[in-house]
Design an enzyme around this catalytic site. Structure first.
Site, PDB file in Angstrom:
ATOM      1  N   CYS A  79       0.767  -1.057   0.181  1.00  0.00           N
ATOM      2  CA  CYS A  79      -0.126  -0.030   0.034  1.00  0.00           C
ATOM      3  C   CYS A  79       0.834   1.450  -0.041  1.00  0.00           C
ATOM      4  O   CYS A  79       0.617   2.088  -0.797  1.00  0.00           O
ATOM      5  CB  CYS A  79      -0.995  -0.037   1.154  1.00  0.00           C
ATOM      6  SG  CYS A  79      -1.794   1.366   1.510  1.00  0.00           S
ATOM      7  N   LYS A 133      -7.955   6.881   1.800  1.00  0.00           N
ATOM      8  CA  LYS A 133      -6.942   6.431   2.570  1.00  0.00           C
ATOM      9  C   LYS A 133      -5.644   7.315   1.952  1.00  0.00           C
ATOM     10  O   LYS A 133      -5.398   7.163   0.978  1.00  0.00           O
ATOM     11  CB  LYS A 133      -6.509   5.090   2.392  1.00  0.00           C
ATOM     12  CG  LYS A 133      -5.651   4.318   3.141  1.00  0.00           C
ATOM     13  CD  LYS A 133      -5.463   3.070   2.699  1.00  0.00           C
ATOM     14  CE  LYS A 133      -4.212   2.127   3.502  1.00  0.00           C
ATOM     15  NZ  LYS A 133      -4.358   0.700   3.015  1.00  0.00           N
ATOM     16  N   HIS A 135      -2.019   7.096   4.067  1.00  0.00           N
ATOM     17  CA  HIS A 135      -0.937   6.077   4.277  1.00  0.00           C
ATOM     18  C   HIS A 135       0.329   6.508   3.920  1.00  0.00           C
ATOM     19  O   HIS A 135       1.244   5.753   3.331  1.00  0.00           O
ATOM     20  CB  HIS A 135      -1.474   4.750   3.773  1.00  0.00           C
ATOM     21  CG  HIS A 135      -0.941   3.631   4.597  1.00  0.00           C
ATOM     22  ND1 HIS A 135      -1.151   2.388   4.491  1.00  0.00           N
ATOM     23  CD2 HIS A 135      -0.156   3.462   5.925  1.00  0.00           C
ATOM     24  CE1 HIS A 135      -0.620   1.544   5.153  1.00  0.00           C
ATOM     25  NE2 HIS A 135      -0.099   2.377   6.198  1.00  0.00           N
ATOM     26  N   ASP A 280      -4.327  -1.009  -5.480  1.00  0.00           N
ATOM     27  CA  ASP A 280      -2.813  -0.432  -5.058  1.00  0.00           C
ATOM     28  C   ASP A 280      -1.888  -1.744  -5.134  1.00  0.00           C
ATOM     29  O   ASP A 280      -0.651  -1.339  -5.041  1.00  0.00           O
ATOM     30  CB  ASP A 280      -3.154   0.336  -3.756  1.00  0.00           C
ATOM     31  CG  ASP A 280      -3.423  -0.804  -2.459  1.00  0.00           C
ATOM     32  OD1 ASP A 280      -4.193  -1.929  -2.982  1.00  0.00           O
ATOM     33  OD2 ASP A 280      -3.299  -0.557  -1.389  1.00  0.00           O
TER      34      ASP A 280
END
Ligand SMILES: *[C@@H]1O[C@H](CO)[C@@H](O)[C@H](O)[C@H]1NC(C)=O
Ligand SMILES: *[C@@H]1O[C@H](CO)[C@@H](O)[C@H](O)[C@H]1NC(C)=O
Ligand SMILES: *[C@@H]1O[C@H](CO)[C@@H](O)[C@H](O)[C@H]1NC(C)=O
Ligand SMILES: *[C@@H]1O[C@H](CO)[C@@H](O)[C@H](O)[C@H]1NC(C)=O
Ligand SMILES: *[C@@H]1O[C@H](CO)[C@@H](O)[C@H](O)[C@H]1NC(C)=O
Ligand SMILES: *[C@@H]1O[C@H](CO)[C@@H](O)[C@H](O)[C@H]1NC(C)=O
Length: 491
Positions: A79, A133, A135, A280
């Site tokens: 990710c 998201k 991250h 991803d």
């Protein structure tokens, strides 16, 4: 004489003004396409209806089959590294982001001197919004989305949180943010609904005199495996409970994609919108995803961990209703979207634009890429590979799990068994990916010269590596010091 001169100069001035006017016209904001960049978290190669008829994804399938399906669009095997590539156009091994994913309390973010995709699009006049998201680090505000090019942000900084209470890590540890504020009042609401509604609201409020960029990195379909029952119930034939819920999560994502495209249509923006959809990383087999017929899954540098389920639809594409088999890597999307927006891609990043090739179905100008270089030896070694032309070299442990797996559907509580790895097991693998895309036939013994050639090229890249930045968790990050929510301000 002087009259003639001034007459001539007058014509020149008029021509210059005309040229300026025309150049402004050709760059006019209103003509730039709206761009919606959707990332599905942990979606497997075989988890979309356009590949696997057992999956119910009518909205995704319509866009994919009426657009261009990518057969060779690669991502990183995890990710944070893939998202680093999407936003910066740089390989994770150039950013210190090549080892695993960011852990919630690590004082790390993608180097602040990198320009992110929304910053490039803002230079072209775009309104920029992000939902979902991140991250990519949040230990200080400068690391977070609204400081890195997004006008607005709704979402979470970390990974793997609960879809309903939006907590991850220590309890309580809310990770849900509405721009700079903690979003505490969404408890109990499945994130797919909130994200789709926010996207729809933004589209409705958008001032169409500006082009729109929306980055929509969805929580679906990452673990924990959770979905409202109505979506799970769409799959009565799937015997395995985990796979049934996972499949429902994919359909919830699909419905969200449908709602976003409907909002674009309602606002009259759809005709001038370009949609890029990608996973991803490959699907995690141990979390019920599926990459059949590819080998391996998330965490691995096998094709099953690194080929993204991906397509493009919409404005500017000329050769559609087709597949594109040119080689594309995650680092290329930034330059490709900047080109699609009418901008000039940067020349000093790892990525390259494929816009002209993709839109007209011409060969890709990419001939090689790095799967990963992970120099962080403990506790794993390997996760390294390179592709040059048709060949792929894997150095060290490819990562687990290994093998070829059909969707899990044997028994109700069937679980996936991890392959046991012995360190130093198989130091090298070589495959001809064009002839053997499922990696059944290891050529390393037969083709030592090809191994040497790819290894030398790999070593060239490795010379430019930045060491992995993977520190211990910082106790100063503890959300209990911040009222029970993950908050920037500790680095
Ligand atoms: C960012 O800073 C690092 C460390 O100072 C440097 O090595 C790198 O070249 C810089 N990158 C860019 C894109 O400016
Ligand atoms: C959120 O849900 C998870 C289960 O997915 C649970 O372990 C955790 O304790 C919950 N956290 C809060 C703050 O309710
Ligand atoms: C949560 O609170 C914010 C700020 O007051 C508000 O804008 C938003 O509509 C609320 N959302 C829900 C689901 O209550
Ligand atoms: C999509 O929109 C419909 C109609 O507003 C709504 O009922 C549904 O919950 C939405 N789905 C998602 C995933 O947001
Ligand atoms: C949209 O933006 C333009 C240019 O900035 C402005 O003139 C117009 O008033 C705006 N429209 C709305 C509805 O805000
Ligand atoms: C799962 O297996 C059952 C029989 O065990 C079968 O009826 C069903 O079609 C399978 N479903 C899928 C999606 O493969």
């Amino acid at each position: 004489m002087s009259l003639m001169f001034s007459g001539h100069a007058g014509v020149m001035v008029v021509l210059m003004i005309l040229a300026l006017f025309l150049s402004l016209l050709s760059l006019s904001s209103a003509q730039r396409p709206n761009i919606v960049f959707i990332v599905a978290d942990d979606l497997g190669w075989n988890d979309v209806g356009f590949r696997n008829p057992d999956m119910k994804t009518p909205n995704i399938d319509k866009l994919a089959t009426e657009g261009i399906i990518f057969e060779n669009a690669y991502v990183q095997n995890l990710c944070s590294p893939s998202r680093t590539a999407f936003m910066s156009g740089m390989y994770p091994f150039h950013a210190g982001m090549q080892h695993e994913v960011l852990l919630p309390g690590q004082a790390v973010c993608v180097p602040l001197n990198y320009t992110f995709l929304p910053q490039e699009l803002k230079k072209l006049g775009y309104a920029t919004h992000m939902i979902g998201k991140w991250h990519l680090g949040f230990c200080k505000w400068e690391c977070t989305p609204t400081y890195r090019g997004f006008d607005t942000y709704f979402g979470y900084y970390n990974a793997a949180e609960d879809y309903y209470n939006h907590s991850t890590g220590w309890d309580p540890s809310l990770d849900y943010h509405d721009n700079l504020l903690h979003a505490r009042n969404y408890s109990g609401v499945y994130s797919a609904f909130t994200f789709a509604q926010r996207a729809v609201d933004i589209i409705h409020q958008h001032n169409a005199s500006q082009p729109l960029f929306m980055y929509l990195p969805y929580q679906n379909v990452h673990a924990p495996i959770e979905v409202p029952k109505m979506y799970e119930d769409m799959y009565p034939n799937v015997v395995n409970t985990g796979r049934r819920i996972y499949s429902g999560m994919v359909s919830a994502l699909d419905e969200a994609v449908g709602n976003v495209t409907q909002a674009l249509k309602d606002r009259g923006l759809f005709e001038n919108t370009l949609i890029l959809f990608t996973a991803d990383n490959g699907g995690p087999l141990e979390r019920y995803a599926n990459n059949w017929p590819l080998r391996g899954g998330k965490h691995t540098v096998w094709e099953g961990g690194t080929k993204g389920a991906s397509f493009m639809y919409g404005a500017g594409l000329q050769k559609t209703k087709t597949t594109y088999d040119g080689m594309i890597h995650a680092v290329d999307w930034k330059s490709t979207l900047v080109s699609a927006a009418g901008g000039t891609p940067e020349t000093d990043i790892d990525g390259m634009s494929h816009w002209d090739s993709i839109r007209s179905g011409l060969p890709s100008s990419r001939t090689e890429f790095i799967y990963n270089i992970d120099d962080f030896e403990i506790p794993v070694e390997g996760h390294a590979g390179i592709r040059v032309g048709d060949y792929k070299l894997i150095l060290g442990y490819p990562g687990g799990p290994d093998g070829w797996h059909r969707p899990m559907n044997r028994t109700q509580d069937d679980i996936f068994e991890q392959t046991v790895y012995t360190k130093g097991d198989r130091p090298i693998h070589l495959f001809n990916i064009r002839e053997d895309p499922t990696e059944h036939n290891d050529l390393a013994q037969q083709m030592p010269d090809m191994v040497a050639k790819l290894r030398a090229r790999f070593e060239d890249y490795k010379k430019t590596m930045v060491p992995a930045n993977f520190p211990n968790t910082d106790p100063a990050s503890d959300p209990r010091l911040y009222g029970g929510a993950w908050t920037p301000g500790w680095c």
